[in-house]
Design a protein around this motif. Structure first.
Motif, PDB file in Angstrom:
ATOM      1  N   ASP A  19       0.992  -0.934   0.103  1.00 49.30           N
ATOM      2  CA  ASP A  19      -0.540   0.002  -0.107  1.00 49.30           C
ATOM      3  C   ASP A  19       1.376   1.344   0.367  1.00 49.30           C
ATOM      4  O   ASP A  19       1.579   1.683   1.349  1.00 49.30           O
ATOM      5  CB  ASP A  19      -0.858   0.195   1.142  1.00 49.30           C
ATOM      6  CG  ASP A  19      -1.807   1.230   1.183  1.00 49.30           C
ATOM      7  OD1 ASP A  19      -1.778   1.760   0.379  1.00 49.30           O
ATOM      8  OD2 ASP A  19      -2.660   1.248   2.224  1.00 49.30           O
ATOM      9  N   PRO A  20       0.907   1.657  -0.946  1.00 45.27           N
ATOM     10  CA  PRO A  20       2.299   3.048  -1.416  1.00 45.27           C
ATOM     11  C   PRO A  20       1.420   4.169  -0.581  1.00 45.27           C
ATOM     12  O   PRO A  20       2.717   5.036  -0.124  1.00 45.27           O
ATOM     13  CB  PRO A  20       1.717   3.691  -2.976  1.00 45.27           C
ATOM     14  CG  PRO A  20       0.777   3.033  -2.962  1.00 45.27           C
ATOM     15  CD  PRO A  20       0.496   1.544  -2.302  1.00 45.27           C
ATOM     16  N   ARG A  21       0.249   3.740   0.100  1.00 46.04           N
ATOM     17  CA  ARG A  21      -0.189   5.481   1.397  1.00 46.04           C
ATOM     18  C   ARG A  21       0.122   4.976   2.290  1.00 46.04           C
ATOM     19  O   ARG A  21       0.111   6.014   3.261  1.00 46.04           O
ATOM     20  CB  ARG A  21      -1.578   5.277   0.779  1.00 46.04           C
ATOM     21  CG  ARG A  21      -2.070   6.085  -0.535  1.00 46.04           C
ATOM     22  CD  ARG A  21      -3.582   5.648  -0.842  1.00 46.04           C
ATOM     23  NE  ARG A  21      -3.623   4.811  -0.269  1.00 46.04           N
ATOM     24  CZ  ARG A  21      -4.813   3.630  -0.205  1.00 46.04           C
ATOM     25  NH1 ARG A  21      -6.040   4.327  -1.027  1.00 46.04           N
ATOM     26  NH2 ARG A  21      -4.879   2.904  -0.449  1.00 46.04           N
ATOM     27  N   ALA A  22       0.463   4.813   2.905  1.00 43.68           N
ATOM     28  CA  ALA A  22       1.031   3.779   3.802  1.00 43.68           C
ATOM     29  C   ALA A  22       2.460   4.046   4.551  1.00 43.68           C
ATOM     30  O   ALA A  22       3.287   4.019   3.994  1.00 43.68           O
ATOM     31  CB  ALA A  22       0.489   1.719   4.543  1.00 43.68           C
ATOM     32  N   ALA A  23       2.715   4.425   5.851  1.00 45.44           N
ATOM     33  CA  ALA A  23       3.758   5.171   6.644  1.00 45.44           C
ATOM     34  C   ALA A  23       4.509   3.740   6.206  1.00 45.44           C
ATOM     35  O   ALA A  23       4.133   2.961   7.173  1.00 45.44           O
ATOM     36  CB  ALA A  23       3.095   5.883   7.944  1.00 45.44           C
ATOM     37  N   ALA A  24       5.737   4.550   5.824  1.00 45.49           N
ATOM     38  CA  ALA A  24       6.795   3.564   5.777  1.00 45.49           C
ATOM     39  C   ALA A  24       8.290   4.420   7.316  1.00 45.49           C
ATOM     40  O   ALA A  24       8.425   3.555   7.782  1.00 45.49           O
ATOM     41  CB  ALA A  24       7.832   3.931   5.032  1.00 45.49           C
ATOM     42  N   ILE A  25       8.238   5.634   6.407  1.00 48.84           N
ATOM     43  CA  ILE A  25       9.153   5.865   8.316  1.00 48.84           C
ATOM     44  C   ILE A  25       8.784   7.396   8.690  1.00 48.84           C
ATOM     45  O   ILE A  25       8.290   8.347   7.941  1.00 48.84           O
ATOM     46  CB  ILE A  25      10.424   5.987   8.043  1.00 48.84           C
ATOM     47  CG1 ILE A  25      11.107   5.365   7.132  1.00 48.84           C
ATOM     48  CG2 ILE A  25      11.191   6.835   9.304  1.00 48.84           C
ATOM     49  CD1 ILE A  25      12.602   5.041   6.531  1.00 48.84           C
ATOM     50  N   VAL A  26       8.716   7.212  10.641  1.00 46.00           N
ATOM     51  CA  VAL A  26       7.225   8.517  11.101  1.00 46.00           C
ATOM     52  C   VAL A  26       8.699   9.076  11.600  1.00 46.00           C
ATOM     53  O   VAL A  26       9.131   8.132  12.630  1.00 46.00           O
ATOM     54  CB  VAL A  26       6.700   7.506  11.460  1.00 46.00           C
ATOM     55  CG1 VAL A  26       5.703   9.194  12.363  1.00 46.00           C
ATOM     56  CG2 VAL A  26       5.349   6.756  10.791  1.00 46.00           C
ATOM     57  N   GLU A  27       9.379  10.146  11.540  1.00 50.75           N
ATOM     58  CA  GLU A  27       9.442  10.670  12.661  1.00 50.75           C
ATOM     59  C   GLU A  27       8.694  11.245  13.731  1.00 50.75           C
ATOM     60  O   GLU A  27       8.034  12.766  12.951  1.00 50.75           O
ATOM     61  CB  GLU A  27      10.860  12.340  11.655  1.00 50.75           C
ATOM     62  CG  GLU A  27      11.208  11.012  10.745  1.00 50.75           C
ATOM     63  CD  GLU A  27      12.492  12.270  10.342  1.00 50.75           C
ATOM     64  OE1 GLU A  27      13.403  12.628  10.736  1.00 50.75           O
ATOM     65  OE2 GLU A  27      12.403  12.572   9.116  1.00 50.75           O
ATOM     66  N   PRO A  28       8.409  11.650  14.813  1.00 49.05           N
ATOM     67  CA  PRO A  28       7.431  11.546  15.085  1.00 49.05           C
ATOM     68  C   PRO A  28       8.115  14.304  14.974  1.00 49.05           C
ATOM     69  O   PRO A  28       9.321  14.191  15.203  1.00 49.05           O
ATOM     70  CB  PRO A  28       7.605  12.077  16.773  1.00 49.05           C
ATOM     71  CG  PRO A  28       8.926  10.700  16.499  1.00 49.05           C
ATOM     72  CD  PRO A  28       9.146  10.571  15.660  1.00 49.05           C
ATOM     73  N   LEU A 232      11.098  -3.340   6.457  1.00 52.13           N
ATOM     74  CA  LEU A 232      10.850  -2.249   5.425  1.00 52.13           C
ATOM     75  C   LEU A 232       9.991  -3.869   4.296  1.00 52.13           C
ATOM     76  O   LEU A 232       9.067  -3.827   3.392  1.00 52.13           O
ATOM     77  CB  LEU A 232      12.041  -1.943   4.006  1.00 52.13           C
ATOM     78  CG  LEU A 232      12.389  -0.812   4.757  1.00 52.13           C
ATOM     79  CD1 LEU A 232      13.676  -0.651   3.699  1.00 52.13           C
ATOM     80  CD2 LEU A 232      11.840   0.371   5.013  1.00 52.13           C
ATOM     81  N   ALA A 233      11.086  -5.444   4.667  1.00 50.54           N
ATOM     82  CA  ALA A 233      10.168  -6.177   3.778  1.00 50.54           C
ATOM     83  C   ALA A 233       8.456  -6.880   4.178  1.00 50.54           C
ATOM     84  O   ALA A 233       8.373  -7.450   3.264  1.00 50.54           O
ATOM     85  CB  ALA A 233      11.298  -7.793   3.674  1.00 50.54           C
ATOM     86  N   SER A 234       8.411  -5.802   4.885  1.00 50.52           N
ATOM     87  CA  SER A 234       7.229  -6.221   5.157  1.00 50.52           C
ATOM     88  C   SER A 234       5.952  -5.397   5.395  1.00 50.52           C
ATOM     89  O   SER A 234       5.213  -5.427   6.235  1.00 50.52           O
ATOM     90  CB  SER A 234       6.995  -7.088   7.299  1.00 50.52           C
ATOM     91  OG  SER A 234       7.709  -5.877   7.755  1.00 50.52           O
ATOM     92  N   GLY A 235       6.105  -4.405   4.990  1.00 51.05           N
ATOM     93  CA  GLY A 235       5.503  -2.991   5.138  1.00 51.05           C
ATOM     94  C   GLY A 235       5.033  -2.228   5.888  1.00 51.05           C
ATOM     95  O   GLY A 235       4.426  -1.979   5.928  1.00 51.05           O
ATOM     96  N   GLY A 236       5.797  -2.949   7.672  1.00 57.45           N
ATOM     97  CA  GLY A 236       5.591  -2.011   8.597  1.00 57.45           C
ATOM     98  C   GLY A 236       6.687  -0.780   8.513  1.00 57.45           C
ATOM     99  O   GLY A 236       6.100  -0.424   7.596  1.00 57.45           O
ATOM    100  N   GLU A 237       5.986  -0.238   9.814  1.00 57.28           N
ATOM    101  CA  GLU A 237       6.279   1.528   9.664  1.00 57.28           C
ATOM    102  C   GLU A 237       7.448   1.631  11.560  1.00 57.28           C
ATOM    103  O   GLU A 237       7.449   0.550  11.787  1.00 57.28           O
ATOM    104  CB  GLU A 237       4.828   2.116  10.679  1.00 57.28           C
ATOM    105  CG  GLU A 237       4.851   3.514  10.785  1.00 57.28           C
ATOM    106  CD  GLU A 237       3.460   3.606  10.879  1.00 57.28           C
ATOM    107  OE1 GLU A 237       2.066   3.844  10.280  1.00 57.28           O
ATOM    108  OE2 GLU A 237       3.916   4.730  12.167  1.00 57.28           O
TER     109      GLU A 237
END
Ligand code: MCA
Length: 518
Positions: A19-28, A232-237
């Motif tokens: 899902d390209p819209r899902a967050a990959a890397i979040v910097e609070p 990354l390989a599991s599409g997590g955040e």
């Protein structure tokens, strides 16, 4: 049959971004990068690397602060088939010079403003391009802003190199562990399986989408490969922090599903009053590695949180080797690092490479797709570090428990692990021995409440009546050694303890000074 493109580790890392819209890397309090945006920025860096003439097999040496941009650069290097060479953030120009001379990169990427620090080395090693990179800054990003997106992923053979990671060794000379696409992808797949990540290759849906609090440095296996590859390989955040702060981590863990840290992180979390059980409900595993987790930390953590830390065992040359069980938390035990991961063969051997009797102590030897084939520019090491049947001699000593779990009981060398970082005494002794006023030195590790072990040096003065000052010795050593390698204390002795053969007895030194930081 799989195509060559599929052998590129970058293809595995892409598999999770469904899902390209899902967050990959979040910097609070910063930027949130979706998987789609991550992909776009990586493609720009691929275009940039190609425009700088980086070709398959070229090394790209990178010394930058921990930043999201350096993750993008890492993946871009994989995509063009270049060999990523992370230089430790704290490495001094002298240390970086050694790595650069040995690896001869096409491109050196340094921190903005650091170009003059590397100028001499870069010129001597014939490096063609130098760029800088920091969080949202640096000349590489200026290039990237002008580059076009390049979606290509270079076709590589499984044994083509993806990365070189330098470690020190018993001789004091740095060795670049060569890690291939096959090595890294195999290890990532083992971990996706062992720790039940939600991954397209997994038959059923597993954990759901993960959110990992990332506080580790990304110039080592743990923060760069173990944490990034699995997420990354599991599409997590990835909840991204540039460094570890216990109070902040205690707050941010609320809402995460995973934490990966070194024992020092757990010790510091336990010392943090706001780290409380009621905030941790969503965490499916607290994972620890890179240094031995003390039994007291394991037990105190369980008493405080009701959770058992999942300790695992790895090394730069082999990736992750063994892990405590994921599914049965009650089977995790302090002091054992678990069973060999899927795809890893592990045995305990005597000096000749023969299997030790059940329950006996032996050298830990490993074989499998994740094990490096050796060190850069050191083909001769193949004969000393590997058995003829391909098993790698790890340098750790272990014993198998009756249920097959591995307990590490010591090290064949006098290596010290300080805060999750390996320090080889020989390298430090070579620096100390050159300092004015020092006749000889012996470096060893002693227990440290925060770092697990701390580096300590005993020195003999050339002029006993006027011994060098501890503070000036440490400051002088710091000029050529990264901070974590510098002795925390230097003790001046009249002579070093030696055995009948004249060998310095480090154990005597360790025992005599074991309460230095108690
Ligand atoms: C920093 N300093 C240290 C260490 N870290 N000294 C001894 N041991 C250390 N580990 C020094 C710095 O050089 C500096 O001195 C001073 O302490 C303060 O630095 P600072 O950065 O503020 O320290 P910190 O934030 O408190 O860092 C401690 C830390 C960090 C969080 C434990 O070292 C860390 O992130 N460790 C994790 C390392 C890691 O990822 N290891 C994985 C290796 P000065 O002022 O003189 O510069 S991969 C591995 O082992 C494998 C294969 C595996 O199985 O995982």
């Amino acid at each position: 049959m799989s195509s060559h493109r599929d052998h590129n580790l970058a293809s595995l890392l892409l598999e999770g971004s469904r899902d390209p819209r899902a967050a990959a890397i979040v910097e609070p309090e910063g930027e949130t990068l979706s998987h789609g945006e991550l992909e776009r920025r990586i493609r720009r860096l691929v275009g940039t690397l190609r425009s700088l003439g980086v070709a398959p097999g070229d090394r790209v040496a990178v010394q930058s602060e921990k930043s999201v941009e350096s993750v993008l650069l890492y993946v871009a290097c994989l995509r063009v088939g270049a060999v990523y060479l992370p230089l430790q953030g704290g490495a001094t120009p002298v240390e970086c010079g050694r790595f650069i001379e040995d690896a001869r990169p096409q491109l050196v990427v340094c921190r903005p403003g650091d170009e003059p620090r590397h100028a001499a080395t870069v010129a001597a090693a014939g490096v063609r391009e130098v760029r800088s990179l920091g969080a949202r800054t640096g000349s590489l990003l200026v290039d990237a802003s002008l580059a076009s997106e390049d979606p290509s992923i270079e076709a590589v053979a499984p044994d083509d190199l993806a990365a070189i990671l330098y470690t020190s060794g018993t001789t004091g000379r740095s060795k670049g562990a060569m890690l291939s696409h096959r090595n890294l992808a195999a290890n990532a797949r083992s971990l996706l399986e062992a720790w039940r990540f939600d991954h397209p290759a997994a038959g059923e849906r597993r954990s759901g989408r993960d959110r990992l609090l990332h506080v580790l440095p990304i110039d080592h296996v743990h923060g760069l490969f173990v944490a990034l590859h699995t997420l990354l390989a599991s599409g997590g955040e990835i909840l991204w922090r540039p460094r570890f702060d216990a109070a902040e981590a205690a707050r941010l863990l609320d809402g995460c599903t995973l934490f990966m840290g070194v024992p020092t992180h757990y010790v510091r979390l336990l010392a943090e009053p706001s780290f409380q059980r009621n905030r941790l409900g969503g965490i499916r595993a607290f994972i620890s590695g890179s240094a031995p987790l003390l039994e007291e930390t394991f037990l105190e953590f369980e008493a405080r949180t009701g959770r058992r830390i999942l300790e695992r065992y790895g090394m730069t040359e082999a990736g992750m080797i063994a892990s405590n069980p994921y599914d049965d938390e009650s089977a995790r035990r302090p002091g054992v690092v678990g069973r060999a991961l899927p795809g890893v063969e592990l045995r305990l051997a005597d000096d000749e490479g023969r299997a030790v009797a059940p329950g006996g102590v032996g050298a830990v030897e490993i074989r499998g797709e994740s094990v490096s084939r050796g060190y850069w520019n050191m083909p001769e090491r193949r004969a000393t570090d590997f058995r003829p049947d391909g098993f790698f001699v790890s340098g750790d000593l272990g014993r198998l428990e009756p249920d097959g779990m591995l307990r590490l009981v010591g090290r064949a060398s006098d290596m010290v692990i300080s805060g999750g970082l390996n320090v080889y005494p020989k390298e430090i002794e070579m620096v100390l021995d050159r300092l004015p006023g020092v006749g000889e030195s012996a470096v060893f590790g002693v227990p440290h409440p925060d770092l697990g072990e701390a580096v300590v040096a005993a020195v003999v003065a050339t002029e006993p009546a006027a011994p060098p000052e501890e503070r000036s010795l440490i400051a002088a050593a710091r000029e050529s050694l990264a901070g974590f390698k510098c002795p925390k204390r230097v003790i001046v002795l009249a002579e070093l303890p030696r055995n009948a053969m004249g060998k310095v007895q480090k154990r005597v030194l360790r025992d005599a000074h074991r309460s230095l930081f108690a």
